[in-house]
Structure formats: structure tokens, C-alpha cells
Enzyme design. Structure first.
Site, PDB file in Angstrom:
ATOM      1  N   CYS A 118       2.704  10.099  -3.556  1.00  0.00           N
ATOM      2  CA  CYS A 118       0.592  10.002  -3.362  1.00  0.00           C
ATOM      3  C   CYS A 118       0.814  11.071  -2.451  1.00  0.00           C
ATOM      4  O   CYS A 118       1.515  11.569  -1.334  1.00  0.00           O
ATOM      5  CB  CYS A 118      -0.219   8.485  -2.801  1.00  0.00           C
ATOM      6  SG  CYS A 118      -2.229   8.271  -3.721  1.00  0.00           S
ATOM      7  N   CYS A 120      -2.334  10.725  -0.400  1.00  0.00           N
ATOM      8  CA  CYS A 120      -3.608  10.455   0.471  1.00  0.00           C
ATOM      9  C   CYS A 120      -2.957  10.311   1.996  1.00  0.00           C
ATOM     10  O   CYS A 120      -4.052  11.340   3.107  1.00  0.00           O
ATOM     11  CB  CYS A 120      -4.384   8.490   0.226  1.00  0.00           C
ATOM     12  SG  CYS A 120      -2.135   7.715  -0.209  1.00  0.00           S
ATOM     13  N   CYS A 128      -6.397  10.487  -3.389  1.00  0.00           N
ATOM     14  CA  CYS A 128      -4.890  10.128  -3.419  1.00  0.00           C
ATOM     15  C   CYS A 128      -4.856  11.424  -4.707  1.00  0.00           C
ATOM     16  O   CYS A 128      -3.236  11.571  -5.706  1.00  0.00           O
ATOM     17  CB  CYS A 128      -4.761   9.609  -4.175  1.00  0.00           C
ATOM     18  SG  CYS A 128      -5.393   7.756  -2.747  1.00  0.00           S
ATOM     19  N   LYS A 193      -3.512  -1.053 -10.315  1.00  0.00           N
ATOM     20  CA  LYS A 193      -3.922  -0.404  -8.700  1.00  0.00           C
ATOM     21  C   LYS A 193      -5.818  -0.946  -8.606  1.00  0.00           C
ATOM     22  O   LYS A 193      -6.331   0.104  -9.289  1.00  0.00           O
ATOM     23  CB  LYS A 193      -2.944   0.320  -7.744  1.00  0.00           C
ATOM     24  CG  LYS A 193      -3.533   0.519  -6.604  1.00  0.00           C
ATOM     25  CD  LYS A 193      -3.059   1.451  -5.615  1.00  0.00           C
ATOM     26  CE  LYS A 193      -3.697   1.753  -4.842  1.00  0.00           C
ATOM     27  NZ  LYS A 193      -2.832   3.560  -4.260  1.00  0.00           N
ATOM     28  N   ARG A 218     -12.760   5.047  -2.827  1.00  0.00           N
ATOM     29  CA  ARG A 218     -12.285   5.155  -4.219  1.00  0.00           C
ATOM     30  C   ARG A 218     -11.518   4.718  -5.391  1.00  0.00           C
ATOM     31  O   ARG A 218     -10.955   4.471  -6.460  1.00  0.00           O
ATOM     32  CB  ARG A 218      -9.368   4.648  -3.439  1.00  0.00           C
ATOM     33  CG  ARG A 218      -9.678   5.502  -2.510  1.00  0.00           C
ATOM     34  CD  ARG A 218      -7.736   5.073  -2.367  1.00  0.00           C
ATOM     35  NE  ARG A 218      -7.561   5.607  -1.038  1.00  0.00           N
ATOM     36  CZ  ARG A 218      -7.630   6.402   0.070  1.00  0.00           C
ATOM     37  NH1 ARG A 218      -7.733   7.804  -0.898  1.00  0.00           N
ATOM     38  NH2 ARG A 218      -6.353   6.111   1.111  1.00  0.00           N
ATOM     39  N   GLU A 234      -3.958  -0.546 -18.449  1.00  0.00           N
ATOM     40  CA  GLU A 234      -2.841  -0.056 -17.697  1.00  0.00           C
ATOM     41  C   GLU A 234      -2.112  -0.296 -17.660  1.00  0.00           C
ATOM     42  O   GLU A 234      -0.644   1.252 -17.755  1.00  0.00           O
ATOM     43  CB  GLU A 234      -3.859   0.226 -16.450  1.00  0.00           C
ATOM     44  CG  GLU A 234      -5.107   0.586 -15.821  1.00  0.00           C
ATOM     45  CD  GLU A 234      -4.610   2.238 -15.414  1.00  0.00           C
ATOM     46  OE1 GLU A 234      -3.933   2.953 -15.426  1.00  0.00           O
ATOM     47  OE2 GLU A 234      -5.792   2.632 -15.084  1.00  0.00           O
ATOM     48  N   LYS A 249      -1.409  -4.897  -7.624  1.00  0.00           N
ATOM     49  CA  LYS A 249      -1.214  -4.551  -6.322  1.00  0.00           C
ATOM     50  C   LYS A 249      -3.725  -4.823  -6.254  1.00  0.00           C
ATOM     51  O   LYS A 249      -3.531  -3.939  -6.774  1.00  0.00           O
ATOM     52  CB  LYS A 249      -1.187  -3.494  -6.364  1.00  0.00           C
ATOM     53  CG  LYS A 249      -1.696  -3.166  -4.411  1.00  0.00           C
ATOM     54  CD  LYS A 249      -0.604  -1.681  -3.951  1.00  0.00           C
ATOM     55  CE  LYS A 249      -1.401  -1.240  -3.024  1.00  0.00           C
ATOM     56  NZ  LYS A 249      -0.632   0.197  -2.991  1.00  0.00           N
ATOM     57  N   SER A 275      -1.157  -4.594   2.805  1.00  0.00           N
ATOM     58  CA  SER A 275      -1.786  -5.037   4.332  1.00  0.00           C
ATOM     59  C   SER A 275      -3.200  -6.089   4.523  1.00  0.00           C
ATOM     60  O   SER A 275      -2.566  -6.751   5.572  1.00  0.00           O
ATOM     61  CB  SER A 275      -1.835  -3.429   4.577  1.00  0.00           C
ATOM     62  OG  SER A 275      -2.894  -3.377   4.393  1.00  0.00           O
TER      63      SER A 275
HETATM   64  C1  PBG Z   1      -1.816   5.151  -0.864  1.00  0.00           C
HETATM   65  C2  PBG Z   1      -1.268   3.593  -0.957  1.00  0.00           C
HETATM   66  C3  PBG Z   1      -2.186   2.308  -0.044  1.00  0.00           C
HETATM   67  C4  PBG Z   1      -1.361   1.537  -0.834  1.00  0.00           C
HETATM   68  C5  PBG Z   1       0.125   1.587  -0.718  1.00  0.00           C
HETATM   69  N1  PBG Z   1      -0.099   3.182  -1.413  1.00  0.00           N
HETATM   70  C6  PBG Z   1      -3.254   2.573   0.351  1.00  0.00           C
HETATM   71  C7  PBG Z   1      -4.767   2.991  -0.760  1.00  0.00           C
HETATM   72  O1  PBG Z   1      -4.362   3.102  -2.054  1.00  0.00           O
HETATM   73  O2  PBG Z   1      -5.584   3.412  -0.065  1.00  0.00           O
HETATM   74  C8  PBG Z   1      -1.637   0.036   0.067  1.00  0.00           C
HETATM   75  C9  PBG Z   1      -0.845  -1.010   0.458  1.00  0.00           C
HETATM   76  C10 PBG Z   1      -0.780  -1.902   1.510  1.00  0.00           C
HETATM   77  O3  PBG Z   1      -2.065  -2.050   2.204  1.00  0.00           O
HETATM   78  O4  PBG Z   1      -0.328  -2.663   1.809  1.00  0.00           O
HETATM   79  N2  PBG Z   1      -2.408   5.612  -2.150  1.00  0.00           N
END
Ligand code: PBG
Length: 325
Positions: A118, A120, A128, A193, A218, A234, A249, A275
Site C-alpha cells: 500500500c 499510505c 493509499c 475492504k 478513504r 470486488e 475486512k 485493530s
Molecule cells: C493500509 C491498511 C490499513 C489496515 C491494513 N492495511 C488501514 C487503512 O486502510 O486505513 C487496517 C488494519 C487494522 O485496522 O488492523 N491500507
């Protein structure tokens, strides 16, 4: 009464015998945040129990984790070296690349290494993809993502995991990998995602929140959480473009999506317990509002029951170390 469901719930052994859902240790993936300073360990307040680690520290952690059966990792580089194009994402000396290389050299194929792809964490604006006239530009981002993917394959990554949500990136990455001679390396795409508020702690951990320039969120590239059919679209698109594993996700608020995607595709489905989901359980446990082991077991089992073959979770180590599954 001929039919008494309670008969099979009478003892623990009976319940275990008849359980419909089981989680194999081999299906768990432990995420890691890698920083430049080798021996360093920086606890992340937003993710209780998780720390950013330098490469040397990470090697020791992964060695200990392998002993208890954690065989899969997902790596995120964290760096202060940011620019408009996210060039440090292609630098073989970046923390992520050095970690992939060091882990592969030390543990070989005992360890399966997934590397997040990515922009970001590597762009100064935290998006991203690349910015063009204040918008996140799809097509000019693809070569950068593909180059980052190839550089991580060169470092030794087994799974390339694009999380950017640009259209067409799986195809661009597949073509670039093949051209570079990595036709045997796999792609695990973040296929469905969603633009989720559950990524908050991650963005603190990875220093990757949108800032300075461009859109404030985003939502122009990650999915709208009101949509379900679109997740299948997707996933099929990524499958068609050559993804080997399809990811959904977040996980717990998206069990219907995991189910739909797992029925629609003909390859493994991963779910990322993100997270914010991790932190929510940790906070419940810390406040004494639930038992940590029970909370984690139920959460992971629900995601597996919905149809996920692979579970990416910050609880992987604790679950195996404490035999929570
Ligand atoms: C990066 C990315 C993100 C996560 C995984 N890869 C954050 C986002 O899209 O802002 C989130 C993972 C998590 O919250 O544990 N693009």
C-alpha cells in the site's frame, strides 16, 4: 419428545465431539509493525499488548512464536521517510523489506510471510494511492503498487497483500510479478475492504492516517459499508485478475460479507479481525466486562463459522500460547 437438542450439549466431551466449527492453528496469521531501529520495541497504546519492533527484535519474537505454532505473519512497514509518490515503499532498505529478507533468511519456508502492499505509510499525505488535483488517482498509482510488490517479492515475501483498493491493481501486480520472474509467488488481495472506523488504532500504529492534502477519508476507494453485493463483485474481480486468496475486512461486523464471498469464489478466503475489533475485546476484558479467552474464542469462531479459511488476528500469538482455541 423425540428431538431433544440438549442431549448433545450435556458434557464438554460431547460438545467438543459435535462442534461444527474448529480453528486450525495453521490458519492464524499474526500481523507485525516493523520500524527502522533494529533492537527497538515500542508498545502501541492504541493496541494494548502489541508493539512496533525493529528487525532484530522481530526475529526473536517470530522465533518464539514459531515454537508455539504461529507459522504465518503479515508485515507492515512503519517509516518517517515519506514523499508524494511513496518511493520508500520500493526501497530494499525500508524496514518492511529488511524484515522480510531477515525472516526469510532465518526461518526459510517454516514461516509464511505476507507483506502488505500500500502507499499510505509511505506517502506524505497518507493516502493509499497518488494524489492528482486533490483526488486519489487510480491509474497512476498502479505502477507504484506493482513496483512495491516486486520489491517485496525480491526480499522474499511468500504472499503479496495489496490493501490499497485501487481498481485493477491485482492485475497490475500479477503482471509485474510474472515479468520479474515471480510467477510462483501468491497474491492475497484485500478484495472487500470497507471504509471502516475500526481501523483507528492501526492508523496510529502505522502512522498512516490521511493528512495534509487530499480527501479527509478513504471513502472514494474503500467500500461503502452499506453494500453487500458489491463485495462479491470486488472478490470476483480480484479472482479474475489473478488473486490467489481473497480477503474480507473488517470481520466481525461483516460476517454476511464473509459468507457471501466464501460461497462466490473458488479459492481460500481470509478475514482480517482489525485493530479496532482487537482493541474492543481488549478493553472489554480489561474493564472486567468479559473473559479475554472466551471473548477471543467466540470472535474467532464466528468469523471461521461464517466461512473464512484464514484468520488474520492480533490475537494469534495469545490464542495459541494460552490454548484458547
Ligand atoms: C493500509 C491498511 C490499513 C489496515 C491494513 N492495511 C488501514 C487503512 O486502510 O486505513 C487496517 C488494519 C487494522 O485496522 O488492523 N491500507
Amino acid at each position: 419428545m423425540l428431538d431433544r437438542p440438549r442431549r448433545l450439549r450435556r458434557t464438554t466431551a460431547l460438545r467438543d465431539l459435535c462442534a461444527e466449527t474448529r480453528i486450525a492453528p495453521e490458519s492464524l496469521v499474526q500481523p507485525h509493525f516493523v520500524i527502522a531501529s533494529d533492537a527497538a520495541e515500542q508498545p502501541i497504546d492504541a493496541l494494548p499488548g502489541i508493539a512496533r519492533m525493529g528487525v532484530e527484535r522481530l526475529l526473536r519474537q517470530v522465533e518464539a512464536d514459531l515454537e508455539i505454532g504461529v507459522h504465518n505473519v503479515l508485515l507492515f512497514g512503519v517509516t518517517a521517510q515519506k514523499d508524494q509518490a511513496g518511493r520508500s515503499g520500493e526501497d530494499p532498505n525500508s524496514p518492511a523489506h529488511r524484515a522480510v529478507h531477515a525472516l526469510k533468511s532465518r526461518f526459510g519456508d517454516d514461516l509464511c510471510i505476507a507483506a502488505d502492499v500500500c502507499l499510505c505509510t509511505y506517502t506524505d499525505h497518507g493516502h493509499c494511492g497518488l494524489l492528482h488535483d486533490g483526488e486519489v488517482d487510480n491509474d497512476s498509482s498502479l505502477p507504484r503498487l506493482a513496483a512495491q510488490a516486486v520489491s517485496l517479492a525480491e526480499a522474499g515475501a511468500d504472499l503479496i497483500a495489496p490493501s490499497d483498493m485501487m481498481d485493477g491493481r491485482v492485475r497490475a501486480i500479477r503482471d509485474a510479478l510474472d515479468l520479474a520472474g515471480f510467477e510462483g509467488r501468491s497474491i492475497m488481495s484485500y478484495a472487500a475492504k470497507y471504509a471502516s472506523s475500526f481501523y483507528g488504532p492501526f492508523r496510529i500504529a502505522a502512522d498512516s492516517a490521511p493528512k495534509n492534502a487530499g480527501p479527509r477519508d478513504r471513502k472514494s476507494y474503500q467500500m461503502d459499508f452499506r453494500n453487500r453485493k458489491e463485495a462479491v463483485r470486488e472478490a470476483l474481480l480480484d479472482q479474475h485478475e489473478g488473486a490467489d486468496i481473497l480477503m474480507v475486512k473488517p470481520a466481525l461486523a461483516y460476517l454476511d460479507v464473509i459468507r457471501d464471498v466464501s460461497l462466490a469464489v473458488d479459492r481460500p478466503v481470509a478475514a482480517y479481525l482489525v485493530s479496532g475489533e482487537y482493541a474492543a475485546l481488549e478493553l472489554l476484558a480489561r474493564e472486567g466486562l468479559g473473559n479475554r479467552a472466551d471473548l477471543v474464542r467466540e470472535h474467532l469462531t464466528a468469523v471461521r463459522r461464517a466461512g473464512a479459511d484464514i484468520l488474520i488476528t492480533y490475537h494469534a500469538r495469545a490464542a495459541l500460547a494460552n490454548r484458547w482455541l
